[in-house]
Design an enzyme around this catalytic site. Structure first.
Site, PDB file in Angstrom:
ATOM      1  N   LYS A  73      41.717  30.569  44.759  1.00 19.76           N
ATOM      2  CA  LYS A  73      43.155  30.326  44.655  1.00 19.76           C
ATOM      3  C   LYS A  73      43.679  29.545  45.855  1.00 19.76           C
ATOM      4  O   LYS A  73      44.400  28.558  45.692  1.00 19.76           O
ATOM      5  CB  LYS A  73      43.867  31.678  44.535  1.00 19.76           C
ATOM      6  CG  LYS A  73      45.265  31.612  44.005  1.00 19.76           C
ATOM      7  CD  LYS A  73      45.742  33.029  43.694  1.00 19.76           C
ATOM      8  CE  LYS A  73      45.498  33.904  44.914  1.00 19.76           C
ATOM      9  NZ  LYS A  73      45.669  35.332  44.660  1.00 19.76           N
ATOM     10  N   THR A  75      41.855  27.784  47.918  1.00 20.97           N
ATOM     11  CA  THR A  75      41.173  26.488  47.881  1.00 20.97           C
ATOM     12  C   THR A  75      41.906  25.533  46.931  1.00 20.97           C
ATOM     13  O   THR A  75      42.095  24.351  47.241  1.00 20.97           O
ATOM     14  CB  THR A  75      39.711  26.705  47.423  1.00 20.97           C
ATOM     15  OG1 THR A  75      39.111  27.658  48.293  1.00 20.97           O
ATOM     16  CG2 THR A  75      38.921  25.415  47.450  1.00 20.97           C
ATOM     17  N   ARG A  96      49.466  32.078  53.340  1.00 21.71           N
ATOM     18  CA  ARG A  96      49.603  33.228  54.234  1.00 21.71           C
ATOM     19  C   ARG A  96      48.665  33.128  55.428  1.00 21.71           C
ATOM     20  O   ARG A  96      47.645  32.443  55.369  1.00 21.71           O
ATOM     21  CB  ARG A  96      49.279  34.519  53.460  1.00 21.71           C
ATOM     22  CG  ARG A  96      50.356  34.916  52.471  1.00 21.71           C
ATOM     23  CD  ARG A  96      49.827  35.956  51.499  1.00 21.71           C
ATOM     24  NE  ARG A  96      48.819  35.369  50.617  1.00 21.71           N
ATOM     25  CZ  ARG A  96      47.973  36.066  49.874  1.00 21.71           C
ATOM     26  NH1 ARG A  96      47.991  37.387  49.912  1.00 21.71           N
ATOM     27  NH2 ARG A  96      47.103  35.455  49.097  1.00 21.71           N
ATOM     28  N   LYS A 107      34.423  39.905  55.685  1.00 23.91           N
ATOM     29  CA  LYS A 107      34.701  38.512  55.371  1.00 23.91           C
ATOM     30  C   LYS A 107      35.623  37.906  56.406  1.00 23.91           C
ATOM     31  O   LYS A 107      36.382  38.600  57.058  1.00 23.91           O
ATOM     32  CB  LYS A 107      35.382  38.436  53.999  1.00 23.91           C
ATOM     33  CG  LYS A 107      36.710  39.211  53.931  1.00 23.91           C
ATOM     34  CD  LYS A 107      37.661  38.611  52.941  1.00 23.91           C
ATOM     35  CE  LYS A 107      38.931  38.113  53.611  1.00 23.91           C
ATOM     36  NZ  LYS A 107      39.784  37.269  52.892  1.00 23.91           N
ATOM     37  N   ALA A 275      49.307  42.656  49.576  1.00 21.83           N
ATOM     38  CA  ALA A 275      49.717  42.429  48.182  1.00 21.83           C
ATOM     39  C   ALA A 275      49.776  43.716  47.373  1.00 21.83           C
ATOM     40  O   ALA A 275      50.106  43.684  46.199  1.00 21.83           O
ATOM     41  CB  ALA A 275      48.773  41.428  47.528  1.00 21.83           C
ATOM     42  N   PHE A 303      46.341  38.228  44.898  1.00 20.93           N
ATOM     43  CA  PHE A 303      45.733  38.811  43.700  1.00 20.93           C
ATOM     44  C   PHE A 303      45.962  37.924  42.464  1.00 20.93           C
ATOM     45  O   PHE A 303      46.261  36.734  42.586  1.00 20.93           O
ATOM     46  CB  PHE A 303      46.243  40.237  43.448  1.00 20.93           C
ATOM     47  CG  PHE A 303      45.893  41.218  44.531  1.00 20.93           C
ATOM     48  CD1 PHE A 303      44.756  41.084  45.312  1.00 20.93           C
ATOM     49  CD2 PHE A 303      46.716  42.320  44.774  1.00 20.93           C
ATOM     50  CE1 PHE A 303      44.431  42.005  46.301  1.00 20.93           C
ATOM     51  CE2 PHE A 303      46.399  43.253  45.764  1.00 20.93           C
ATOM     52  CZ  PHE A 303      45.258  43.086  46.520  1.00 20.93           C
ATOM     53  N   PHE A 383      32.574  24.890  39.432  1.00 21.53           N
ATOM     54  CA  PHE A 383      31.418  25.386  40.179  1.00 21.53           C
ATOM     55  C   PHE A 383      30.197  24.660  39.643  1.00 21.53           C
ATOM     56  O   PHE A 383      30.137  24.258  38.474  1.00 21.53           O
ATOM     57  CB  PHE A 383      31.274  26.903  39.993  1.00 21.53           C
ATOM     58  CG  PHE A 383      30.275  27.517  40.938  1.00 21.53           C
ATOM     59  CD1 PHE A 383      30.614  27.760  42.265  1.00 21.53           C
ATOM     60  CD2 PHE A 383      28.997  27.864  40.505  1.00 21.53           C
ATOM     61  CE1 PHE A 383      29.701  28.319  43.140  1.00 21.53           C
ATOM     62  CE2 PHE A 383      28.085  28.437  41.380  1.00 21.53           C
ATOM     63  CZ  PHE A 383      28.432  28.671  42.695  1.00 21.53           C
ATOM     64  N   TRP A 411      36.790  21.432  45.770  1.00 22.89           N
ATOM     65  CA  TRP A 411      35.856  22.076  46.701  1.00 22.89           C
ATOM     66  C   TRP A 411      34.795  21.068  47.134  1.00 22.89           C
ATOM     67  O   TRP A 411      34.443  20.986  48.301  1.00 22.89           O
ATOM     68  CB  TRP A 411      35.215  23.289  46.006  1.00 22.89           C
ATOM     69  CG  TRP A 411      34.351  24.117  46.907  1.00 22.89           C
ATOM     70  CD1 TRP A 411      34.740  25.150  47.697  1.00 22.89           C
ATOM     71  CD2 TRP A 411      32.939  23.960  47.115  1.00 22.89           C
ATOM     72  NE1 TRP A 411      33.666  25.651  48.392  1.00 22.89           N
ATOM     73  CE2 TRP A 411      32.545  24.946  48.054  1.00 22.89           C
ATOM     74  CE3 TRP A 411      31.965  23.090  46.602  1.00 22.89           C
ATOM     75  CZ2 TRP A 411      31.232  25.081  48.482  1.00 22.89           C
ATOM     76  CZ3 TRP A 411      30.660  23.219  47.033  1.00 22.89           C
ATOM     77  CH2 TRP A 411      30.303  24.219  47.972  1.00 22.89           C
TER      78      TRP A 411
END
Lengths: 558, 558
Positions: A73, A75, A96, A107, A275, A303, A383, A411
């Site tokens: 999202k 990205t 954010r 992560k 969130a 989310f 992808f 990407w």
């Protein structure tokens, strides 16, 4: 296709001085408060001077229900912003800030990926411009003032068992979830049970992200309920005279941060409310500033669309007077397959049937977003394993839902991969077809607001809440809080409250376990299921591999 | 004489862009990482490039034992730096950063006073460039990793009763001194008793302030002892693989901050270790950088010369290979009167006898500093009620001690008020008379080091320590820590351990209550009496009056 890691790509970025990025939006150099050479805060004075200008178009990027397969999202938000700039539009993105704590756990990385990233990536995932530290300080000052007030005689009559204000730290630290403080005797105060949340869960964060200016921020901070008396009367932060000093601590944090994408396009990165117990959007002040400075502003919400877009519309847009002109729903073939019942390990091979079986999840989100009167475009975030037949299946499905799906390769290719999406989104935003309206009116009773969201967004058959919860909602209505919107805290993995129920379930019940009043932020939190406000670290924390290499670069953060 | 408050004077400052201040020291603009327009960090790369240069002269500003009357040590440090620049010398000052917590309690203001101040004052007393927040984060990451290690199986065999590493917050919050964490069941870990200290008391702060570079910092962080096993074997931060990530969190904080005085002279403000359980000096890296860039560097150390100067010499200079060229001891007529037995309310009228009665305190400090082989000048920091006869009495006394005293009016006049002091200090520093040597050799046994300080600096007759403490010191010697210097934690109000014993007492005993090993920072702490590592807030905290005024300026911070 690139085999470089996100951080390798980020490190090779040809960053421009932040003053040049600001100049793209006609922000004078003296109105930028630099933090190093590649970050700056936009001054309050400059923001205050923008009042009379026309607003640009507001585009929300949201997603299907998240899966471990990843949707991209942020990205896509970055890729769309770069794409709009590529086709000659003056566009900015608003995302954010990242929380420090999780970087040392599982992560890092809240700055996009591949060739659609915001830089400087390492600093954005570490201290950045110190906003979260300021929020932590302001929050904990209030905490200290509460215990100090009790210590020195408790003139306000705070019931020590009913102090609802906890402390915060920007760290994943499960040991701090539940504790007894003030042990050790008279000099240390009155022992009581309390705990720490992670900073993004602080109501101070939500206040900062919803405030229009410093005056509004101070009003909200003063309205925070920190405790109750024995007779259940609320004690506000302003009763402790905490709101002034908290505002002073937050005066720099209230100024939006400007950075850049890999393609040197402007990006506002500001605020980061959780969130779940908050609304999960970047700050109102950053969004409004960007709208005054750019013709197109691309932003995102936490989310999937059932939580993020719903709260963006019903809380942020309603309260800030914003009106989205278009919404992009991000989907990936892999995530649709998972929604169609495929296990993560089996996502590789072509499986058109699984994609089709997962599409109803996407279809529900399209319909939901449309119900706010806002036009929708689906972005298929490409992808490498996706096949043409799988992509075609999604496009065909989306067409049946009265929308269109566009394949994006940002990407891999940066803005070259979002030209088509950007062109279409700009057309739609310019067309003026959006007729945004929140889902419910302010004066709808609180329980009905919850029911409206549960039935119209989640497609539940009923809301389950015991008398205590209904009575609490009614009491808040009597106290004047009935016009607040509701902030739903629910699993992000499903339309239902069962994280394993993927796809587009119907007929489920939504149990409300607890309701909380965030009187400063200005919403009622309805908690459905477990809610985690202080994460823990995993068995092997990411921290173990994070270090400086011989060149002085950060390794292991991503 | 001015009737303006410190903050009013600071606000009227004619600040120059920080790049111009850097240019005064030939720091290229690209080697300054700006934080706003009036603060910058000096880049590691630039600092690394200075290796071959000659060092300037190092001047320490210290003081008699502090009293509530105030000595103005930082004010004099700033005034002397401005004075040196006024007489044509290339001078920089080096002072400590302020802690956020105390600003909301009793006091703000760690940036000088009157017309001898460093600016921007508000920001220096709030978040500044975020160094203390970074230290807090690095410290608490280590804390989280300890409990997380125990949670996931405790492979290292940490004895949960012997975790010595606490947590920190930059806030005065007595409720956090003593607590039981990890309550609430299996998911939250193993309950244990622990607590929070204020950030300046963190060993991470001491490590940062004594480290030569990031590599040295990481080594020190790795050496921190966080706990012991059941068999009393130490567990180091490096055993938890915490040192790399902590260093990453501190990489910006390790870069010294450059700001300016009211007279636009360069000031490095960096680090702020507690002067009780740590050494109370600004960072080694800032001092060394300033020495490469300026011909004269004026710095200060916490508390009076018995604590601050002693630790500056025996810890900071010894460990960093620094050698002071001159020492300025600050005294005020009022403080000497208090040392001579006058109560605070009676300080107004002329009282030459009381001044003379207080002079032995000053005399002892002069002799002590000289015992390090360093020449001394006394600065009488002028206050409006001082009479000529009182000033003359001090001058006459100081002459009998083989030194000279110079009246200074920097608070009122800025550098015009320190011309004489600056001229004399420069002469002495240039003369090369200093023959600095620490008070004791590295290989002296630890207990003898304590005795040496107690007898030669405090003029005590004996050190009182029970067998447990002597055994502990011997054990550390066996473990290879015997060559570390000793960091004394003692009341700052007296040469003795009794805060009410002013003047120049002799024959007292120095009881050692406890000893602690700071293996990362690299010293043994000897605690004499009570030691406060987490302050509390007063009945009416300063926070209640801190707020933004209508112009957006901070009110109530000072």
């Amino acid at each position: 296709m690139s085999h470089k890691s996100d951080i390798e790509i980020a490190r090779e970025a040809n960053k421009k001085p932040i003053q040049e990025i600001g100049a793209r939006l006609e922000i004078p150099s003296e109105s930028l408060l630099p933090y190093g050479h590649d970050k700056a805060k936009v001054s309050q004075d400059f923001i205050g001077s923008l009042g009379g200008r026309k607003d640009g178009k507001l585009i929300l990027v949201t997603a299907i229900n998240p899966t471990p397969a990843g949707e991209g999202k942020t990205t896509t938000t970055v890729g769309l912003g770069d794409g709009l700039n590529r086709i000659g539009k003056k566009a900015a993105i608003c995302i954010r800030e990242a929380s420090l704590g999780p970087c040392f756990g599982m992560k890092g990385g809240a700055a996009g990926g591949g060739y659609a990233q915001v830089v400087p990536m390492e600093e954005m995932n570490l201290h950045f411009t110190g906003d979260f530290h300021a929020i932590t300080s302001a929050h904990n000052l209030l905490s200290a003032l509460i215990d100090n007030h009790i210590y020195w005689g408790n003139e306000l009559g705070i019931d020590e068992r009913r102090v609802t204000w906890r402390r915060v730290v920007d760290m994943n630290d499960r040991a701090l979830r539940d504790m007894v403080t003030s042990l050790g005797g008279v000099a240390n105060g009155f022992p009581r049970q309390t705990g720490f949340d992670i900073t993004v869960a602080s109501e101070v964060m939500a206040c900062l992200c919803l405030a229009n200016d410093l005056g509004d921020l101070q009003r909200r901070l003063g309205n925070i309920i920190v405790a109750y008396t024995r007779t259940r009367d609320p004690i506000y932060a302003r009763d402790l005279k905490a709101d002034g000093a908290m505002t002073v601590l937050l005066k720099d944090a209230m100024q939006p941060n400007l950075v850049q994408t890999l393609e040197n396009n402007p990006a506002f990165v500001h605020g980061g409310p959780f969130a779940n117990i908050a609304h999960g959007c970047n700050s109102v002040i950053a969004t409004k500033t960007a709208l005054k400075l750019a013709d197109y502003v691309v932003t995102e919400a936490g989310f999937g669309a059932d939580l993020g877009a719903e709260k963006f519309m019903n809380i942020k847009c309603r309260k800030a007077g914003l009106s989205p002109d278009a919404v992009v729903i991000v989907a990936t073939i892999r995530a649709l397959k998972m929604n169609g019942g495929v296990a993560r390990k089996d996502l590789g091979p072509e499986n058109v049937e699984a994609v089709q079986a997962g599409c109803p999840n996407l279809g529900r989100h399209i319909a939901n977003v449309k119900s706010f009167g806002v036009p929708v475009v689906v972005a298929i975030n490409h992808f490498v394993t996706d096949t043409e037949a799988e992509v075609d299946a999604v496009k065909a499905f989306v067409e049946t839902q009265g929308a269109e799906a566009i394949l994006c390769r940002h990407w891999e290719l940066g803005s070259e991969g979002t030209e088509e999406l950007a062109t279409r989104v700009a057309e739609i935003a310019d067309s003026g077809v959006s007729q945004f309206a929140p889902l419910y009116e302010d004066d709808m009773p609180l329980f009905e607001k919850i029911e409206t969201i549960a039935k119209r967004i989640y497609h539940a058959s009923e809301v389950l809440a015991d008398k205590k919860i209904r009575d609490q909602l009614r009491q808040w209505e009597e106290q004047g809080y009935g016009t607040l919107p509701v902030c739903m805290a629910k699993t992000q993995y499903s339309f239902s409250t069962d994280p394993n129920l993927r796809g587009a379930p119907t007929g489920h019940g939504v149990p409300i376990r607890e309701v909380r009043l965030s009187a400063g932020a200005g919403f009622i939190v309805a908690i459905c299921g477990e809610i985690m406000t202080m994460p823990g670290l995993p068995r092997v924390p990411a921290a173990e591999a994070i270090m400086l290499n011989d060149a002085g670069d950060v390794e292991g953060l991503f």
